[in-house]
Design an enzyme around this catalytic site. Sequence first.
Site, mmCIF file in Angstrom:
data_model
loop_
_atom_site.group_PDB
_atom_site.id
_atom_site.type_symbol
_atom_site.label_atom_id
_atom_site.label_comp_id
_atom_site.label_asym_id
_atom_site.label_seq_id
_atom_site.Cartn_x
_atom_site.Cartn_y
_atom_site.Cartn_z
ATOM 1 N N LYS A 66 2.881 -16.315 2.207
ATOM 2 C CA LYS A 66 1.601 -16.440 1.507
ATOM 3 C C LYS A 66 1.723 -16.531 -0.013
ATOM 4 O O LYS A 66 0.837 -17.091 -0.674
ATOM 5 C CB LYS A 66 0.705 -15.262 1.880
ATOM 6 N N SER A 316 7.047 -16.124 10.042
ATOM 7 C CA SER A 316 6.192 -16.282 8.872
ATOM 8 C C SER A 316 5.909 -15.008 8.093
ATOM 9 O O SER A 316 5.432 -15.083 6.956
ATOM 10 C CB SER A 316 4.865 -16.937 9.278
#
Length: 413
Positions: A66, A316
């Site tokens: 992110k 992720s």
Amino acid sequence: MAGTPDDSIAPWITATPTEWLENARAAGTLLDGVARRTPIELSRRALIGSPTALKCENMQCGGSFKIRGAYVRIARMPPDQRDRGVVAASAGNHAQGVALAAGLLGTRATVFMPRDASLPKVAATRGYGADVRLVGHSVDEALVAAQEYAAQTGAAFIHPFDHPDVIAGQATVGIEILEQYPDVRTIVVSAGGGGLAAGIAVVVRALRPDVRVVAVQAQQAAALAASVRAGHPIALSDASTMADGIAVRRPGSLTLPLVSRYVDEIRTVSEEAIAHAVLACLERAKLVVEPAGAAALAAVMDDSSAFPSPVVAVLSGGNVDPIVLLRILRHGLAAAGRYLTFHVTLPDRPGALAALLTALAAVEANVLDVVHERTQAALAVDEVEVALQVETRGQEHSQEVLETVARLGYAVS
């Protein structure tokens, strides 16, 4: 189009893969020295059963991919806009990415998070300098609060996925994979709102159209999959999953058409499969990965033959509450057949339980817990039901345990 403002999403819906690639490469320049070029680890065949590499964004600054999109979005703002601060909403990873990026770029960050957000994620977001406000019980409720705050204060709203600058930042993951592992034939990536999947898919289409991109969602939070099938955004009434990082109820107006056009396939995985993948990452790959980050690997482990190899699975994120991790590990061990729970009806007399435990010891089942139940209406006066939890070596051993108990004449349920 690299500096696209918030009100200019429409041109990016129809932008070509080459234009997106140019945007992503410009984003990569901004991220140089900020985001890590995370490693690709080759997994042992025993982990999955086919050649699979792991793109370790769980090792990224802030614990997930992110930071890439958040930093690009804030860095491209005009200085006067940055001076008014930024606001975001997130279950944790986007919150940390925005807080970290804002601190690096010298602006204030206010982050709205659900009240039940992971405590370590809340603490980390505050640790990066953000003003954290807990509202509602979902990311969607936090999004509404964040947008209201932006309208009231003039702070710039940093969407977790539905903005061209955010998608361009996430797309740098795809560029790195192609550079680090040029033999790749399939990239598998978890998806919530679709920013990471869309970014990877569109640059892969520009650079390597022969490479398949597969997005993976939790079965209980598959709004993106439902929306692609329907051809328009579908809003879920609930998105309850252990993979809170991808528990998004509605995809974005930009991510949906990009995913529909450039992602080759969307798969869903069960909670059991996700837990199993988290456990496999710890046990076999020696990597701490949160449930949302392990969803891609879960899909490959579920059916490795469905993916042309070599495969790269994107891990992720790695931001997981240790208490949640403990529950997930127990769940994962059960899903892998390492914990077996069953009930046995015994005569209520001295030595009956000892005989059963002796039988379990003979097949090397380690008893973890025993609970007696004498008050069920279905039991005879001289019977007792015993609930047992035993530790086994896997599915085959679990089956051997049950068959042994049944063969000795015990009623098993």
